[in-house]
Design a protein around this motif. Structure first.
Motif, PDB file in Angstrom:
ATOM      1  N   UNK A 248       0.831  -1.194   0.000  1.00  0.00           N
ATOM      2  CA  UNK A 248       0.000   0.000   0.000  1.00  0.00           C
ATOM      3  C   UNK A 248       0.872   1.253   0.000  1.00  0.00           C
ATOM      4  N   UNK A 249       0.326   2.298  -0.583  1.00  0.00           N
ATOM      5  CA  UNK A 249       0.959   3.606  -0.556  1.00  0.00           C
ATOM      6  C   UNK A 249      -0.118   4.635  -0.238  1.00  0.00           C
ATOM      7  N   UNK A 250       0.284   5.655   0.498  1.00  0.00           N
ATOM      8  CA  UNK A 250      -0.658   6.671   0.954  1.00  0.00           C
ATOM      9  C   UNK A 250      -0.143   8.059   0.562  1.00  0.00           C
ATOM     10  N   UNK A 251      -1.077   8.982   0.463  1.00  0.00           N
ATOM     11  CA  UNK A 251      -0.715  10.367   0.201  1.00  0.00           C
ATOM     12  C   UNK A 251      -1.538  11.245   1.135  1.00  0.00           C
ATOM     13  N   UNK A 252      -0.876  11.836   2.108  1.00  0.00           N
ATOM     14  CA  UNK A 252      -1.515  12.792   2.998  1.00  0.00           C
ATOM     15  C   UNK A 252      -1.387  14.175   2.380  1.00  0.00           C
ATOM     16  N   UNK A 253      -2.511  14.794   2.135  1.00  0.00           N
ATOM     17  CA  UNK A 253      -2.531  16.096   1.477  1.00  0.00           C
ATOM     18  C   UNK A 253      -3.100  17.135   2.434  1.00  0.00           C
ATOM     19  N   UNK A 254      -2.280  18.088   2.804  1.00  0.00           N
ATOM     20  CA  UNK A 254      -2.680  19.154   3.707  1.00  0.00           C
ATOM     21  C   UNK A 254      -2.625  20.505   2.993  1.00  0.00           C
ATOM     22  N   UNK A 255      -3.277  21.484   3.578  1.00  0.00           N
ATOM     23  CA  UNK A 255      -3.284  22.839   3.007  1.00  0.00           C
ATOM     24  C   UNK A 255      -3.649  22.808   1.521  1.00  0.00           C
TER      25      UNK A 255
END
Length: 111
Positions: free
Chosen positions: A77-84
């Motif tokens: 699995x791979x994740x992408x946390x996107x803020x702002x």
């Protein structure tokens, strides 16, 4: 045959956050590197973030300091946390790995 499936896209307000997930299944997944790309209509697909097998990461200039890529190698699995998030982040986000693309997940950031 390897399949990549993304989840976590949606509609968010300017300045908000989203977390994308991608899981690989089927076939033999040689996931040395995994990453995220995005594409808007009429434009080329562009790199968002890449996670190398050695732990290094690479980010597109426009997301540096706002987005974070992470992986769970045991679960492919791979994740992408996107803020702002900004309206210009609106795009279809694609997971990539083992020379395979996911089907994409829409991220829309409202003004």
């Amino acid at each position: 045959q390897v399949r990549l499936e993304e989840s976590g896209g949606g509609l968010v307000q300017n300045g908000g956050s989203l977390r994308l997930s991608c899981v690989a299944s089927g076939g033999v997944f040689r996931g040395n590197n995994m990453g995220w790309y995005r594409q808007t209509e009429g434009k080329q697909r562009e790199l968002v973030a890449l996670s190398y097998d050695n732990g290094n990461t690479l980010y597109g200039d426009s997301v540096k300091g706002r987005f974070t890529i992470s992986r769970d190698k045991a679960k492919n699995m791979v994740f992408l946390q996107m803020n702002s998030l900004k309206p210009e982040d609106t795009a279809v986000y694609y997971c990539w790995g083992s020379n395979t693309w996911g089907q994409g997940t829409q991220v829309t950031v409202s003004t």
